[in-house]
Design a protein around this motif. Structure first.
Motif, PDB file in Angstrom:
ATOM      1  N   THR A 180       0.713  -1.250  -0.055  1.00 40.60           N
ATOM      2  CA  THR A 180      -0.131  -0.232   0.194  1.00 40.60           C
ATOM      3  C   THR A 180       0.953   1.020  -0.136  1.00 40.60           C
ATOM      4  N   TRP A 181       2.411   1.403   0.022  1.00 41.11           N
ATOM      5  CA  TRP A 181       2.885   2.593  -0.090  1.00 41.11           C
ATOM      6  C   TRP A 181       3.458   2.609  -1.470  1.00 41.11           C
ATOM      7  N   GLY A 182       3.376   1.749  -2.222  1.00 39.52           N
ATOM      8  CA  GLY A 182       3.001   2.641  -3.881  1.00 39.52           C
ATOM      9  C   GLY A 182       2.401   3.577  -4.296  1.00 39.52           C
ATOM     10  N   PHE A 183       2.229   3.469  -5.575  1.00 40.19           N
ATOM     11  CA  PHE A 183       1.555   3.835  -6.823  1.00 40.19           C
ATOM     12  C   PHE A 183      -0.170   3.624  -7.156  1.00 40.19           C
ATOM     13  N   GLY A 184      -0.519   2.551  -6.448  1.00 45.83           N
ATOM     14  CA  GLY A 184      -1.861   1.823  -7.033  1.00 45.83           C
ATOM     15  C   GLY A 184      -2.666   2.431  -5.332  1.00 45.83           C
ATOM     16  N   GLN A 185      -3.862   2.455  -6.453  1.00 48.08           N
ATOM     17  CA  GLN A 185      -5.666   2.344  -5.622  1.00 48.08           C
ATOM     18  C   GLN A 185      -5.775   1.635  -4.939  1.00 48.08           C
ATOM     19  N   SER A 186      -5.888   1.840  -3.569  1.00 50.15           N
ATOM     20  CA  SER A 186      -6.424   0.538  -3.061  1.00 50.15           C
ATOM     21  C   SER A 186      -7.806  -0.370  -3.134  1.00 50.15           C
ATOM     22  N   LYS A 187      -8.766  -0.042  -3.828  1.00 51.81           N
ATOM     23  CA  LYS A 187      -9.934  -0.604  -4.276  1.00 51.81           C
ATOM     24  C   LYS A 187      -9.478  -1.881  -4.771  1.00 51.81           C
ATOM     25  N   ASP A 188      -8.145  -1.443  -6.014  1.00 47.46           N
ATOM     26  CA  ASP A 188      -7.468  -1.971  -7.193  1.00 47.46           C
ATOM     27  C   ASP A 188      -7.156  -3.362  -6.915  1.00 47.46           C
ATOM     28  N   LEU A 189      -6.406  -3.332  -5.223  1.00 44.48           N
ATOM     29  CA  LEU A 189      -5.603  -4.348  -4.549  1.00 44.48           C
ATOM     30  C   LEU A 189      -6.016  -5.780  -3.761  1.00 44.48           C
ATOM     31  N   ALA A 190      -7.444  -5.182  -3.560  1.00 46.23           N
ATOM     32  CA  ALA A 190      -7.838  -6.087  -2.722  1.00 46.23           C
ATOM     33  C   ALA A 190      -7.825  -7.892  -3.392  1.00 46.23           C
ATOM     34  N   GLN A 191      -8.061  -7.632  -4.540  1.00 46.61           N
ATOM     35  CA  GLN A 191      -7.553  -8.975  -5.052  1.00 46.61           C
ATOM     36  C   GLN A 191      -6.689  -9.582  -4.937  1.00 46.61           C
ATOM     37  N   ALA A 192      -5.384  -9.542  -4.047  1.00 47.87           N
ATOM     38  CA  ALA A 192      -4.670  -9.912  -3.828  1.00 47.87           C
ATOM     39  C   ALA A 192      -4.652 -10.954  -3.143  1.00 47.87           C
ATOM     40  N   ASN A 193      -3.616 -12.003  -2.407  1.00 54.42           N
ATOM     41  CA  ASN A 193      -3.936 -12.983  -1.420  1.00 54.42           C
ATOM     42  C   ASN A 193      -3.769 -12.667  -0.899  1.00 54.42           C
ATOM     43  N   ALA A 194      -2.632 -11.563   0.169  1.00 52.59           N
ATOM     44  CA  ALA A 194      -2.410 -10.489   0.671  1.00 52.59           C
ATOM     45  C   ALA A 194      -2.221  -9.354   0.397  1.00 52.59           C
ATOM     46  N   VAL A 195      -2.065  -8.282   1.573  1.00 47.44           N
ATOM     47  CA  VAL A 195      -2.500  -7.007   1.461  1.00 47.44           C
ATOM     48  C   VAL A 195      -1.629  -6.175   2.429  1.00 47.44           C
ATOM     49  N   ILE A 196      -0.681  -5.156   2.237  1.00 48.70           N
ATOM     50  CA  ILE A 196       0.313  -5.678   3.971  1.00 48.70           C
ATOM     51  C   ILE A 196       0.688  -3.879   4.091  1.00 48.70           C
ATOM     52  N   LYS A 197       0.989  -3.512   4.712  1.00 48.67           N
ATOM     53  CA  LYS A 197       1.205  -1.158   4.565  1.00 48.67           C
ATOM     54  C   LYS A 197       2.215  -1.230   4.962  1.00 48.67           C
ATOM     55  N   GLN A 198       3.268  -2.085   5.032  1.00 50.50           N
ATOM     56  CA  GLN A 198       4.651  -1.372   5.430  1.00 50.50           C
ATOM     57  C   GLN A 198       6.074  -2.821   5.291  1.00 50.50           C
ATOM     58  N   PRO A 199       7.220  -2.729   4.462  1.00 55.44           N
ATOM     59  CA  PRO A 199       8.409  -3.690   3.494  1.00 55.44           C
ATOM     60  C   PRO A 199       8.205  -5.187   4.867  1.00 55.44           C
ATOM     61  N   SER A 200       8.311  -4.189   6.012  1.00 56.08           N
ATOM     62  CA  SER A 200       8.911  -5.328   7.950  1.00 56.08           C
ATOM     63  C   SER A 200       7.567  -6.382   7.772  1.00 56.08           C
ATOM     64  N   ASP A 201       6.421  -5.942   6.964  1.00 55.77           N
ATOM     65  CA  ASP A 201       5.465  -7.270   6.684  1.00 55.77           C
ATOM     66  C   ASP A 201       5.884  -8.700   5.394  1.00 55.77           C
ATOM     67  N   ILE A 202       6.340  -8.147   4.581  1.00 58.11           N
ATOM     68  CA  ILE A 202       6.689  -9.206   3.198  1.00 58.11           C
ATOM     69  C   ILE A 202       6.997 -10.483   3.645  1.00 58.11           C
ATOM     70  N   LYS A 203       7.535 -11.072   5.101  1.00 54.28           N
ATOM     71  CA  LYS A 203       8.109 -11.870   4.923  1.00 54.28           C
ATOM     72  C   LYS A 203       6.830 -12.862   6.406  1.00 54.28           C
ATOM     73  N   LYS A 204       6.241 -12.123   7.045  1.00 56.08           N
ATOM     74  CA  LYS A 204       4.813 -12.724   7.310  1.00 56.08           C
ATOM     75  C   LYS A 204       4.428 -13.222   6.372  1.00 56.08           C
ATOM     76  N   ALA A 205       3.588 -12.435   5.254  1.00 57.92           N
ATOM     77  CA  ALA A 205       2.183 -12.296   4.571  1.00 57.92           C
ATOM     78  C   ALA A 205       2.927 -14.016   3.832  1.00 57.92           C
ATOM     79  N   LEU A 206       4.233 -13.539   3.382  1.00 57.29           N
ATOM     80  CA  LEU A 206       4.749 -15.136   2.314  1.00 57.29           C
ATOM     81  C   LEU A 206       4.258 -16.369   3.584  1.00 57.29           C
ATOM     82  N   GLU A 207       4.399 -16.406   4.888  1.00 53.60           N
ATOM     83  CA  GLU A 207       4.175 -17.509   5.959  1.00 53.60           C
ATOM     84  C   GLU A 207       2.387 -18.207   5.823  1.00 53.60           C
ATOM     85  N   THR A 208       1.976 -16.774   5.917  1.00 57.38           N
ATOM     86  CA  THR A 208       0.202 -16.742   5.722  1.00 57.38           C
ATOM     87  C   THR A 208      -0.219 -17.360   4.427  1.00 57.38           C
ATOM     88  N   ILE A 209       0.416 -16.761   3.375  1.00 54.98           N
ATOM     89  CA  ILE A 209      -0.169 -17.268   2.162  1.00 54.98           C
ATOM     90  C   ILE A 209      -0.650 -18.577   1.539  1.00 54.98           C
TER      91      ILE A 209
END
Length: 209
Positions: A180-209
């Motif tokens: 969510t820290w980039g250029f996209g619109q939040s409404k366009d991202l809802a279909q992703a397997n996970a949505v994260i708000k900061q880089p430190s969340d990446i590894k945790k998201a990878l472990e849950t999808i």
């Protein structure tokens, strides 16, 4: 999950100043009205071929516009960017954890490579894949890296900031993480397997999808 495909603009780097300046210079050189900021913002993410086709579908115009934009971008735009806070730490953690990282961006491949080297991010990645004349849609770019490195779809994920990353990943059949820290619109991202708000969340998201 073993392999992560990263988008570049809006995901690793805030490259909006350089992109915006180069679009403005391109429109001025071609004698066209300069779009407003909101319109230029919408140009960040899609391939240049797609963007300029919306201005004028003539193939000769598209070719000239892309050449003009890339000339400006190579001269100045590629350096007008900043690495998002927390990205370097996140990449270091992912590499330490054994993930294999790639870049899959709609940016011209030569420019993407130059930018990654300039900002000293290239060493974290096995390879950098970008737009080429025959493969500039995100799904095609993803397909190239999967085929070249014989990646397994169910163990591969793409991380990006726009709907083009999510659509591209789903088209190829890999997992998707939207940021969510980039250029996209939040409404366009809802279909992703996970949505994260900061880089430190990446590894945790990878472990849950």
């Amino acid at each position: 999950m073993k392999t992560i495909l990263f988008d570049l603009d809006g995901t690793l780097l805030d490259s909006s100043p350089g992109i915006r300046h180069c679009f403005i210079k391109t429109f001025k050189e071609l004698g066209l009205p300069v779009p407003n900021d909101q319109t230029i913002q919408s140009f960040i993410g899609p391939p240049l071929e797609t963007t300029f086709k919306t201005i004028n579908p003539n193939p000769e115009f598209i070719k000239l516009a892309i050449q003009t934009y890339r000339r400006y971008y190579q001269e100045t735009g590629v350096y007008e960017a900043t690495v998002y806070e927390g990205i370097v730490q996140a990449l270091e953690e992912l590499v330490r954890s054994g993930y294999q990282l790639f870049i899959t961006t709609s940016k011209n491949q030569e420019m993407a490579t130059l930018m990654m080297k300039y900002f000293k991010l290239d060493n974290y990645f096995t390879a950098i894949y970008g737009s080429t004349p025959t493969a500039f849609i995100k799904a095609d770019i993803i397909k190239r890296v999967i085929n070249d490195y014989h990646l397994t779809s169910h163990e591969t994920c793409i991380i990006g900031d726009t709907k083009f990353d999510i659509i591209g990943g789903k088209t190829i059949g890999i997992k998707t993480i939207a940021i969510t820290w980039g250029f996209g619109q939040s409404k366009d991202l809802a279909q992703a397997n996970a949505v994260i708000k900061q880089p430190s969340d990446i590894k945790k998201a990878l472990e849950t999808i």
